[in-house]
Design a protein around this motif. Structure first.
Motif, PDB file in Angstrom:
ATOM      1  N   LEU A  83       0.761  -1.162   0.142  1.00  0.00           N
ATOM      2  CA  LEU A  83       0.005   0.038   0.054  1.00  0.00           C
ATOM      3  C   LEU A  83       0.938   1.495  -0.025  1.00  0.00           C
ATOM      4  O   LEU A  83       0.586   2.294  -0.843  1.00  0.00           O
ATOM      5  CB  LEU A  83      -0.935  -0.032   1.233  1.00  0.00           C
ATOM      6  CG  LEU A  83      -1.991  -1.021   1.289  1.00  0.00           C
ATOM      7  CD1 LEU A  83      -2.926  -1.032   2.485  1.00  0.00           C
ATOM      8  CD2 LEU A  83      -3.309  -0.460   0.050  1.00  0.00           C
ATOM      9  N   GLU A  84       2.062   1.257   0.842  1.00  0.00           N
ATOM     10  CA  GLU A  84       2.880   2.604   0.740  1.00  0.00           C
ATOM     11  C   GLU A  84       3.316   2.579  -0.691  1.00  0.00           C
ATOM     12  O   GLU A  84       3.452   3.739  -0.969  1.00  0.00           O
ATOM     13  CB  GLU A  84       4.035   2.116   1.850  1.00  0.00           C
ATOM     14  CG  GLU A  84       3.428   2.296   3.175  1.00  0.00           C
ATOM     15  CD  GLU A  84       4.481   1.989   4.235  1.00  0.00           C
ATOM     16  OE1 GLU A  84       5.605   1.608   4.009  1.00  0.00           O
ATOM     17  OE2 GLU A  84       4.266   1.803   5.581  1.00  0.00           O
ATOM     18  N   LYS A  85       3.819   1.281  -1.219  1.00  0.00           N
ATOM     19  CA  LYS A  85       4.683   1.449  -2.660  1.00  0.00           C
ATOM     20  C   LYS A  85       3.495   2.053  -3.653  1.00  0.00           C
ATOM     21  O   LYS A  85       3.848   2.864  -4.505  1.00  0.00           O
ATOM     22  CB  LYS A  85       5.201   0.304  -3.101  1.00  0.00           C
ATOM     23  CG  LYS A  85       6.210  -0.463  -2.341  1.00  0.00           C
ATOM     24  CD  LYS A  85       7.551   0.412  -2.640  1.00  0.00           C
ATOM     25  CE  LYS A  85       8.491  -0.439  -2.128  1.00  0.00           C
ATOM     26  NZ  LYS A  85       9.896   0.141  -2.292  1.00  0.00           N
ATOM     27  N   THR A 135       1.533   9.220  -6.278  1.00  0.00           N
ATOM     28  CA  THR A 135       1.609  10.708  -5.754  1.00  0.00           C
ATOM     29  C   THR A 135       3.156  11.440  -6.657  1.00  0.00           C
ATOM     30  O   THR A 135       3.210  12.341  -6.897  1.00  0.00           O
ATOM     31  CB  THR A 135       2.068  10.937  -4.423  1.00  0.00           C
ATOM     32  OG1 THR A 135       2.977   9.843  -3.842  1.00  0.00           O
ATOM     33  CG2 THR A 135       0.796  10.735  -3.514  1.00  0.00           C
ATOM     34  N   ASN A 136       4.029  10.187  -6.957  1.00  0.00           N
ATOM     35  CA  ASN A 136       5.393  10.817  -7.381  1.00  0.00           C
ATOM     36  C   ASN A 136       5.525  10.297  -8.941  1.00  0.00           C
ATOM     37  O   ASN A 136       6.274  10.970  -9.638  1.00  0.00           O
ATOM     38  CB  ASN A 136       6.388  10.126  -6.769  1.00  0.00           C
ATOM     39  CG  ASN A 136       6.483  10.670  -5.341  1.00  0.00           C
ATOM     40  OD1 ASN A 136       6.175  11.828  -5.065  1.00  0.00           O
ATOM     41  ND2 ASN A 136       6.540   9.794  -4.324  1.00  0.00           N
ATOM     42  N   LYS A 137       4.906   9.269  -9.285  1.00  0.00           N
ATOM     43  CA  LYS A 137       5.107   8.578 -10.793  1.00  0.00           C
ATOM     44  C   LYS A 137       3.810   8.790 -11.773  1.00  0.00           C
ATOM     45  O   LYS A 137       4.241   8.765 -13.008  1.00  0.00           O
ATOM     46  CB  LYS A 137       5.638   7.422 -10.683  1.00  0.00           C
ATOM     47  CG  LYS A 137       6.670   6.846  -9.961  1.00  0.00           C
ATOM     48  CD  LYS A 137       7.994   7.044 -10.574  1.00  0.00           C
ATOM     49  CE  LYS A 137       8.908   6.757  -9.253  1.00  0.00           C
ATOM     50  NZ  LYS A 137      10.377   6.514 -10.021  1.00  0.00           N
ATOM     51  N   LEU A 138       2.905   9.120 -11.412  1.00  0.00           N
ATOM     52  CA  LEU A 138       1.634   9.319 -12.088  1.00  0.00           C
ATOM     53  C   LEU A 138       1.066  10.640 -11.805  1.00  0.00           C
ATOM     54  O   LEU A 138       0.212  10.811 -11.026  1.00  0.00           O
ATOM     55  CB  LEU A 138       0.552   8.057 -11.846  1.00  0.00           C
ATOM     56  CG  LEU A 138       0.975   6.967 -12.342  1.00  0.00           C
ATOM     57  CD1 LEU A 138      -0.002   5.686 -11.472  1.00  0.00           C
ATOM     58  CD2 LEU A 138       1.221   6.451 -13.584  1.00  0.00           C
ATOM     59  N   PRO A 139       1.421  11.610 -12.875  1.00  0.00           N
ATOM     60  CA  PRO A 139       1.012  12.977 -12.876  1.00  0.00           C
ATOM     61  C   PRO A 139      -0.573  13.213 -13.167  1.00  0.00           C
ATOM     62  O   PRO A 139      -0.978  12.373 -14.165  1.00  0.00           O
ATOM     63  CB  PRO A 139       1.927  13.879 -13.847  1.00  0.00           C
ATOM     64  CG  PRO A 139       2.585  12.787 -14.630  1.00  0.00           C
ATOM     65  CD  PRO A 139       2.711  11.519 -13.926  1.00  0.00           C
ATOM     66  N   GLU A 197       1.967  -1.003 -15.441  1.00  0.00           N
ATOM     67  CA  GLU A 197       3.499  -0.719 -15.759  1.00  0.00           C
ATOM     68  C   GLU A 197       4.393  -0.232 -14.747  1.00  0.00           C
ATOM     69  O   GLU A 197       5.470  -0.456 -14.458  1.00  0.00           O
ATOM     70  CB  GLU A 197       3.319  -0.030 -17.045  1.00  0.00           C
ATOM     71  CG  GLU A 197       4.775   0.358 -17.695  1.00  0.00           C
ATOM     72  CD  GLU A 197       4.478   1.262 -18.776  1.00  0.00           C
ATOM     73  OE1 GLU A 197       5.365   2.149 -19.307  1.00  0.00           O
ATOM     74  OE2 GLU A 197       3.373   1.242 -19.458  1.00  0.00           O
ATOM     75  N   VAL A 198       3.716   1.164 -14.342  1.00  0.00           N
ATOM     76  CA  VAL A 198       4.564   1.826 -13.273  1.00  0.00           C
ATOM     77  C   VAL A 198       4.685   1.212 -11.749  1.00  0.00           C
ATOM     78  O   VAL A 198       5.930   1.170 -11.403  1.00  0.00           O
ATOM     79  CB  VAL A 198       3.790   3.203 -13.058  1.00  0.00           C
ATOM     80  CG1 VAL A 198       4.383   3.901 -12.038  1.00  0.00           C
ATOM     81  CG2 VAL A 198       3.760   4.004 -14.256  1.00  0.00           C
ATOM     82  N   LEU A 199       3.804   0.382 -11.375  1.00  0.00           N
ATOM     83  CA  LEU A 199       3.853  -0.179 -10.266  1.00  0.00           C
ATOM     84  C   LEU A 199       4.955  -1.589 -10.168  1.00  0.00           C
ATOM     85  O   LEU A 199       5.712  -1.601  -9.426  1.00  0.00           O
ATOM     86  CB  LEU A 199       2.536  -0.943  -9.717  1.00  0.00           C
ATOM     87  CG  LEU A 199       2.408  -1.528  -8.558  1.00  0.00           C
ATOM     88  CD1 LEU A 199       2.829  -0.827  -7.242  1.00  0.00           C
ATOM     89  CD2 LEU A 199       1.271  -2.469  -8.244  1.00  0.00           C
ATOM     90  N   ASN A 200       4.912  -2.110 -11.329  1.00  0.00           N
ATOM     91  CA  ASN A 200       5.676  -3.190 -11.590  1.00  0.00           C
ATOM     92  C   ASN A 200       7.288  -2.882 -11.730  1.00  0.00           C
ATOM     93  O   ASN A 200       8.061  -3.396 -11.481  1.00  0.00           O
ATOM     94  CB  ASN A 200       5.449  -4.066 -13.076  1.00  0.00           C
ATOM     95  CG  ASN A 200       4.108  -4.650 -12.786  1.00  0.00           C
ATOM     96  OD1 ASN A 200       3.518  -4.730 -11.605  1.00  0.00           O
ATOM     97  ND2 ASN A 200       3.579  -5.248 -13.724  1.00  0.00           N
ATOM     98  N   LYS A 201       7.463  -1.533 -11.890  1.00  0.00           N
ATOM     99  CA  LYS A 201       8.867  -0.926 -11.932  1.00  0.00           C
ATOM    100  C   LYS A 201       9.287  -0.772 -10.624  1.00  0.00           C
ATOM    101  O   LYS A 201      10.573  -0.856 -10.214  1.00  0.00           O
ATOM    102  CB  LYS A 201       9.047   0.144 -12.723  1.00  0.00           C
ATOM    103  CG  LYS A 201       9.038   0.205 -14.108  1.00  0.00           C
ATOM    104  CD  LYS A 201       9.036   1.468 -14.976  1.00  0.00           C
ATOM    105  CE  LYS A 201       8.785   1.236 -16.436  1.00  0.00           C
ATOM    106  NZ  LYS A 201       8.783   2.516 -17.254  1.00  0.00           N
ATOM    107  N   GLU A 202       8.434  -0.379  -9.754  1.00  0.00           N
ATOM    108  CA  GLU A 202       8.695  -0.229  -8.254  1.00  0.00           C
ATOM    109  C   GLU A 202       8.827  -1.532  -7.383  1.00  0.00           C
ATOM    110  O   GLU A 202       9.620  -1.719  -6.487  1.00  0.00           O
ATOM    111  CB  GLU A 202       7.725   0.439  -7.628  1.00  0.00           C
ATOM    112  CG  GLU A 202       7.571   1.902  -7.805  1.00  0.00           C
ATOM    113  CD  GLU A 202       9.254   2.593  -7.288  1.00  0.00           C
ATOM    114  OE1 GLU A 202       9.482   2.224  -6.205  1.00  0.00           O
ATOM    115  OE2 GLU A 202       9.927   3.259  -7.995  1.00  0.00           O
TER     116      GLU A 202
END
Length: 126
Positions: A39-41, A47-51, A115-120
């Motif tokens: 949930l934190e990720k 907040t930081n990767k998806l404008p 896509e963005v979550l899987n990078k984190e």
């Protein structure tokens, strides 16, 4: 596949993931991480990767998050995180646009999120 999504999007304005989805891109994702950390990720990614994406409600107990994505039309996104095992979680998402038909935008929103979550956080491989 994208032309079929656009044609389907003429009358459909939402997309969701599940274990039973026929499209492999819309299958539930699994992660080897605790629910709290995941949930934190997800919060960090939004907040930081998806404008343009904003968390409007978070219920950590239930593992649900309501997100608004501002564009030409408003998009409501619900992310659900379930603890399946002590260090294994599933993530499902529902994306819906206001009005009739979204021309496949909700589908591409789901793909962009993962896509963005899987990078984190790398997903579990089956």
């Amino acid at each position: 596949m994208s032309i079929a999504r656009i044609l389907t999007g003429l009358w459909k304005n939402s997309t969701e993931t599940s274990d039973r989805a026929k499209d492999p891109q819309l299958k539930t994702r699994y992660y080897k991480i605790s629910k709290r950390v995941l949930l934190e990720k997800i919060q960090y990614v939004i907040t930081n990767k998806l404008p343009g994406w904003k968390i409007t409600h978070l219920d950590a107990e239930r593992g649900e998050m309501l997100i608004e994505k501002k564009a030409m039309r408003q998009n409501q996104i619900v992310v659900t995180v379930l603890q399946v095992e002590p260090l294994r979680c599933s993530v499902d998402i529902v994306s819906a646009y206001e009005g009739v038909g979204d021309l496949g935008l909700s589908y591409f929103t789901v793909l962009k999120f993962f896509e963005v979550l899987n990078k984190e956080v790398p997903p579990e491989r089956k």
